[in-house]
Motif scaffolding. Structure first.
Motif, PDB file in Angstrom:
ATOM      1  N   VAL A 157      18.552  -2.769  82.087  1.00 47.20           N
ATOM      2  CA  VAL A 157      17.449  -3.696  81.387  1.00 47.20           C
ATOM      3  C   VAL A 157      17.221  -4.473  82.493  1.00 47.20           C
ATOM      4  N   LEU A 158      15.654  -4.865  82.543  1.00 47.70           N
ATOM      5  CA  LEU A 158      15.043  -5.981  83.604  1.00 47.70           C
ATOM      6  C   LEU A 158      15.942  -7.409  83.503  1.00 47.70           C
ATOM      7  N   LYS A 159      16.328  -7.893  84.362  1.00 49.30           N
ATOM      8  CA  LYS A 159      16.998  -9.097  84.413  1.00 49.30           C
ATOM      9  C   LYS A 159      16.344 -10.086  85.406  1.00 49.30           C
ATOM     10  N   PRO A 160      16.510 -11.364  85.360  1.00 48.82           N
ATOM     11  CA  PRO A 160      16.015 -12.248  86.281  1.00 48.82           C
ATOM     12  C   PRO A 160      16.357 -11.640  87.820  1.00 48.82           C
ATOM     13  N   GLY A 161      15.366 -11.902  88.398  1.00 45.83           N
ATOM     14  CA  GLY A 161      15.709 -11.614  90.179  1.00 45.83           C
ATOM     15  C   GLY A 161      15.206 -10.230  90.335  1.00 45.83           C
ATOM     16  N   LEU A 162      15.189  -9.382  89.292  1.00 46.30           N
ATOM     17  CA  LEU A 162      14.611  -7.831  89.606  1.00 46.30           C
ATOM     18  C   LEU A 162      13.118  -8.026  89.762  1.00 46.30           C
ATOM     19  N   THR A 163      12.437  -6.772  90.038  1.00 49.03           N
ATOM     20  CA  THR A 163      11.189  -6.569  89.879  1.00 49.03           C
ATOM     21  C   THR A 163      10.748  -5.465  88.917  1.00 49.03           C
ATOM     22  N   GLN A 215       6.357  -7.486  90.182  1.00 48.25           N
ATOM     23  CA  GLN A 215       6.261  -8.619  89.759  1.00 48.25           C
ATOM     24  C   GLN A 215       7.794  -9.023  89.441  1.00 48.25           C
ATOM     25  N   LYS A 216       8.167 -10.299  89.838  1.00 46.81           N
ATOM     26  CA  LYS A 216       9.588 -10.695  89.709  1.00 46.81           C
ATOM     27  C   LYS A 216       9.771 -11.130  88.300  1.00 46.81           C
ATOM     28  N   ILE A 217      10.919 -10.835  87.859  1.00 47.36           N
ATOM     29  CA  ILE A 217      11.387 -11.312  86.163  1.00 47.36           C
ATOM     30  C   ILE A 217      12.161 -12.809  86.690  1.00 47.36           C
ATOM     31  N   HIS A 218      11.754 -13.767  85.702  1.00 48.92           N
ATOM     32  CA  HIS A 218      12.279 -14.934  85.838  1.00 48.92           C
ATOM     33  C   HIS A 218      13.175 -15.078  84.706  1.00 48.92           C
ATOM     34  N   HIS A 219      13.839 -16.365  84.632  1.00 49.83           N
ATOM     35  CA  HIS A 219      14.796 -16.735  83.523  1.00 49.83           C
ATOM     36  C   HIS A 219      13.898 -16.689  82.183  1.00 49.83           C
ATOM     37  N   ASP A 220      12.708 -17.157  82.400  1.00 53.41           N
ATOM     38  CA  ASP A 220      11.939 -17.495  81.171  1.00 53.41           C
ATOM     39  C   ASP A 220      11.163 -15.990  80.608  1.00 53.41           C
ATOM     40  N   THR A 221      11.269 -15.073  81.241  1.00 50.92           N
ATOM     41  CA  THR A 221      10.225 -14.099  81.176  1.00 50.92           C
ATOM     42  C   THR A 221      10.630 -13.359  79.750  1.00 50.92           C
ATOM     43  N   GLY A 222      11.736 -13.420  79.598  1.00 49.73           N
ATOM     44  CA  GLY A 222      12.148 -12.713  78.171  1.00 49.73           C
ATOM     45  C   GLY A 222      13.395 -12.085  78.415  1.00 49.73           C
ATOM     46  N   ASP A 223      14.030 -11.676  77.250  1.00 57.39           N
ATOM     47  CA  ASP A 223      15.339 -11.130  77.227  1.00 57.39           C
ATOM     48  C   ASP A 223      15.580  -9.616  76.565  1.00 57.39           C
ATOM     49  N   MET A 224      15.238  -8.875  77.097  1.00 57.39           N
ATOM     50  CA  MET A 224      15.472  -7.511  76.269  1.00 57.39           C
ATOM     51  C   MET A 224      16.999  -7.235  75.899  1.00 57.39           C
ATOM     52  N   GLU A 225      17.908  -7.487  76.742  1.00 55.75           N
ATOM     53  CA  GLU A 225      19.254  -7.327  76.486  1.00 55.75           C
ATOM     54  C   GLU A 225      19.606  -8.072  75.281  1.00 55.75           C
TER      55      GLU A 225
END
Lengths: 780, 156
Positions: free
Chosen positions: A403-409, A414-424
């Motif tokens: 799953v995409l997590k903060p810091g990954l692209t 585009q970089k995923i941030h802490h507020d991008t959303g939480d699929m996990e």
């Protein structure tokens, strides 16, 4: 992204289950839709349509129709030799020289009554020279039959790659990392082909429009439109008239689902109105016409995924081939959005995607709730299940691992941030709600049950400069009229915007009136009501408008009270000194300007204005698909429990579960409405929906009898949903959309549950009993 | 030809053609536009009105068949500026979104509850399976019908 709001607003009304403001109108039958509008001396229109799927028009004879008493005007493509389209201008208003699908408009009539208009249509004689037909986009790509020989000459936005000799109206490419190297590192590679047919939006209200063109040159159009301003723009563009001479009014819209976005059939009735000025002309599609008006594109996909033994995805290569139908128009961007979002909410370091939009002689494919994401997730989520099976790993575990997590692209870099959303969190919660991994007892001996889960993500697919604006006008008693041009299509926006405005202005919702109907002459600009973008974009514009209005109020009050504006606050009916609430003015004495006891006045009527464009977006690189096409994302997970009858192949959906991270939930009632409605709309194409054509390309599904949509008898026993509310910092309310998402991953969740029950992988939608029986047979 | 009927407690007399539908007469001649045409083939239920106590797809009823009938449409439900309990229930359960199918659902519900004051889920599903809704996913509509039954004194 670059706007950082960390909950500056104290929510008093946002998040509360406020009753819908359109309720009374809708339960009393007084809510007006275009079809409910009548004007004195109004004429009625009907459309002559092509009975063949592909051919050249040799001759149109309108003489008999013209002679029929009561016929006022007849138009053919020669009268309106214009093309229209939001992204690719490929679609004639009325076809000029060739027809490309069964049902394509070739002429239209305006008459005193609908009966006469329909009789006249029958009297129009058209001669065709038939051309070979292409039904399969993979065949079409060979370019043996060219559906748009002029494709290279059509106007289009520069963000699209056309390949005219292959009938390709857009070829999206994602090139991230090194896919060959990635596959070399893989311990396991799993490939599969997945497909889905075209499906129909099926709003209960068919497309409808009334046009009135006066002798001053002003054109007014009442339309069942999701996007009055974009409609104005596209009408003016096609008919070559200035924007200010076009007025679009959209009353309530009886369901859109994307099918009423952009422009559709309005041009036909406008063409008639151009001929007979100063008369209202009404065109309401029949159900059969509506099905031919626009559908969701079909798709054939090939997905190849490389993973390490521990389940880490190292590479993915994907080809999506979309059945775009006879015209691309809006659908061009569906192909692009699916292409740039693939592989969904997972981190894939090495990725190669080719997404092709291809013309065929099917109905034209346009925008549909989910905008390419239902299609791409069908392919990728199914493929991930097969990867998990081959690895001997639980499919949920595989998803959580990648799953995409903060810091990954993501796919676009585009970089995923802490507020991008939480699929996990969504996946975990969905698993919990459905009691994932726990088998429940079937209802009979020859029946078997299973559970499955799938992830999803979608960002609004919109131009980089898609704007929103809001106007807040105070009245004499400090109540407010609020104007924004998001169209109420059932989603509940008219209610949500009042809740947001109440918190932004610090006045209660019952003092705020949201102005309807949507009217481009009276309202501020709005790009479109699509893409689950309104809460985010309009939320931003609204916050700015509220700040503007509050600043004006504080500036006036500051002069009267002798206190700096930043030391003032507004709440309910007062503007008062911070920490000294006993020093105040009544808002009603300020919002029209303040009048001193001697009669002299200062300030003036307060009008707040707010505008917004998503400033961080860029076009994607055409060769690599890298860039900032997405502004914000809503993540989610859906799960299903099914029961299958061994003898009949019949599937019963026992449970559907959806969990979404859409940031702050503005109104749990309307958000829940979107979720349940969307999941049931996703169940249709999972189980039975699909446009069918015979071998000659004649459509076979032209009514609700042939094209079944879910009825009240089809819904599962249990429907559960929940939200994860990660505050989205690019929204002052922390909010983003959830309108489309619930429809997206219902089919892969159901297919996953079928595998859990039977050990069978189905790869082609819809998942009908005959396919299941056949698969059971083959497995034996 | 001329036909006479009672609609929402009022006597009306209209000139109709033999091939005209009741839905067209209601909408285009009497401007009672609450009943909608969703398909014109009796497949969607958006045009449901109550004719002599029974729910009908008014798009399938020829106008002459309505001669002498007693007809109720959604416009007749609220009385003395007050909503009918079914309308209140649809609001409380938020059993609508776009609202296009809502008058049809409400009239089917009324016809059902007048005959069966306390319907089971199975009965509700059976009686409303001729009404299509593309927005809500139906679950809230079932809730609304049960709530309406309660309000009308059916359910205990």
């Amino acid at each position: 992204m670059n706007y950082k709001y960390q909950s500056p607003i104290k929510f008093k009304y946002v998040g509360k289950p406020m009753k819908r403001v359109d309720a009374i109108e809708k339960v009393t039958g007084s809510a007006k839709f275009v079809t409910d509008m009548f004007f004195p001396n109004m004429l009625y229109a009907a459309v002559k349509r092509s009975p063949i799927p592909h051919g050249l028009i040799k001759k149109i004879d309108i003489s008999k129709a013209k002679a029929l008493p009561g016929v006022r005007a007849i138009v053919t493509g020669k009268d309106v030799p214009y093309r229209q389209g939001i992204y690719l201008v490929d679609r004639p208003i009325i076809t000029m020289d060739r027809v490309r699908y069964v049902g394509e408009p070739v002429a239209a009539v305006a008459a005193d009554t609908l009966e006469i208009a329909r009789q006249a249509v029958e009297l129009i004689e058209v001669e065709y020279e038939e051309l070979p037909v292409v039904q399969d986009p993979r065949e079409s790509m060979k370019g043996e039959v060219l559906i748009h020989p002029d494709l290279a000459n059509y106007e289009r936005l520069p963000i699209y790659n056309i390949e005219p000799e292959k009938n390709v109206f857009h070829h999206h490419k994602t090139r991230k990392g090194d896919v060959e190297k990635g596959f070399k590192e893989a311990d396991l590679i799993v490939e599969g082909d997945y497909s889905l047919p075209q499906i129909y939006h099926a709003p209960l209200e068919p497309h409808a429009a009334i046009a009135y063109w006066d002798l001053n040159g002003k054109l007014t159009v009442w339309s069942s439109a999701q996007s009055p301003f974009t409609l104005r723009n596209l009408i003016a563009y096609a008919f070559k008239i200035p924007r200010h001479k076009v007025r679009v009014i959209a009353p309530y819209v009886g369901g859109g689902f994307g099918g009423k976005a952009g422009i559709n059939m309005e041009g036909i009735v406008i063409a008639l109105a151009e001929k007979i000025k100063n008369r209202h002309i009404k065109l309401v599609y029949t159900r059969e016409e509506d099905i031919s008006a626009v559908v969701r594109q079909g798709m054939y996909a090939h997905i190849k995924t490389g993973v390490k033994k521990d389940g880490t995805i190292v590479a993915m290569e994907a080809t999506l081939i979309f059945d775009g139908g006879a015209y691309a128009e809006y659908g061009t961007n569906v192909v692009r959005a699916a292409g740039y979002t693939l592989p969904g909410g997972y981190y894939v370091p090495n990725l190669k995607t080719d997404s092709y939009g291809v013309y065929t002689n099917h109905f034209l494919g346009g925008a549909f709730r989910g905008f390419g994401h239902g299609e791409l997730h069908w392919a990728t989520e199914r493929n991930l299940d097969e990867v998990a099976q081959k690895l001997g790993m639980d499919p949920l575990e595989l998803r959580l691992k990648n799953v995409l997590k903060p810091g990954l692209t993501n796919s676009m870099g585009q970089k995923i941030h802490h507020d991008t959303g939480d699929m996990e969190a969504c996946l975990k919660k969905a698993a919990e709600l459905i009691e994932y991994g726990k088998k429940s007892k079937p209802s009979g001996p020859r029946k078997v049950r299973g559970k499955g889960i799938a992830g999803l993500v979608k960002a609004p697919a919109m131009p980089t400069n898609a704007g929103s604006s809001v106007i807040i006008k105070f009245t004499e008693d400090a109540t407010v009229t609020l104007q924004a041009s998001i169209q109420e299509i059932g989603q509940g926006f008219n209610t949500a915007i009042i809740q947001m405005a109440a918190d932004a202005l610090h006045i209660p919702p019952d003092k705020i009136h949201f102005v309807t109907p949507n009217d481009t002459d009276l309202n501020p600009y709005e790009w479109q009501t699509v893409a689950s973008r309104a809460l985010w974009t309009v939320g931003n514009a609204l916050y700015r408008a509220a700040e503007d209005a509050l600043d004006q109020i504080k500036n006036i009050a500051s002069q009267v009270l002798g206190v700096a504006p930043h030391n003032l606050e507004v709440e309910d009916d007062k503007v008062f000194v911070k920490y000294r609430p006993e020093i105040y003015l009544l808002l009603k004495d300020v919002v029209m300007g303040y009048t001193y006891p001697d009669g002299h006045a200062i300030g003036g009527p307060v009008i707040g204005r707010g505008s917004f464009v998503p400033e961080m977006l860029t076009n994607l690189d055409l060769e690599t698909g890298q860039g900032n096409a997405a502004a914000e994302w809503t993540f989610g997970a859906e799960a299903a429990e099914v029961e299958i009858d061994f003898d009949t192949g019949e599937i019963t959906i026992i449970q559907l579960v959806g969990v979404f991270d859409a940031g702050t939930i503005i109104n749990p009632i309307t958000a829940g409405g979107q979720v349940v409605g969307g999941m049931i709309q996703g169940m249709g194409p999972a189980l039975f929906e699909g446009i069918k054509y015979d071998e000659k390309c004649n459509p076979l599904t032209v009514s609700f009898t042939d094209y079944k949509i879910p009825t009240i008898a089809d819904i599962p026993e249990k429907i559960k949903y929940d939200f994860v509310e990660t505050f989205e910092e690019s929204s002052p309310f922390g909010a983003k959309g959830v309108g489309e998402h619930p429809m997206i991953s219902v089919p892969p969740a159901i297919a996953s549950a079928i595998y859990d029950a039977l050990g069978i992988n189905l790869r082609d939608l819809p998942l009908t009993p005959d396919k299941i029986l056949k698969a059971i047979e083959n497995k034996k | 030809m001329k036909i006479k009927f009672i609609v929402n407690n009022e006597n009306v007399e209209v000139e109709v053609k033999p091939n005209e539908t009741l839905l067209d007469v209601l909408r285009e001649k009497l401007f009672l536009t609450g009943a909608k045409e969703g398909c014109g083939n009796g497949e969607c239920g958006a045009c449901t009105v109550i004719l002599n106590g029974k729910p009908v797809n008014s798009c399938l009823v020829l106008a002459p068949e309505a001669d002498g009938a007693v007809i109720e449409t959604v416009e007749g439900l609220s009385k003395n500026n007050k909503l009918h309990p079914i309308q209140e229930a649809f609001i409380e359960a938020t059993a609508f979104q776009c609202g296009f199918c809502t008058p049809g659902f409400i009239m089917s519900t009324k016809a059902m509850l007048e005959k069966i004051p306390n319907p089971s889920n199975e009965v509700i599903i059976e009686r409303l399976s001729g009404n299509l809704c593309r927005c809500t996913g139906y679950a809230v509509i079932i809730d609304a019908v049960k709530l309406a039954a309660q309000k009308m004194g059916g359910a205990k």
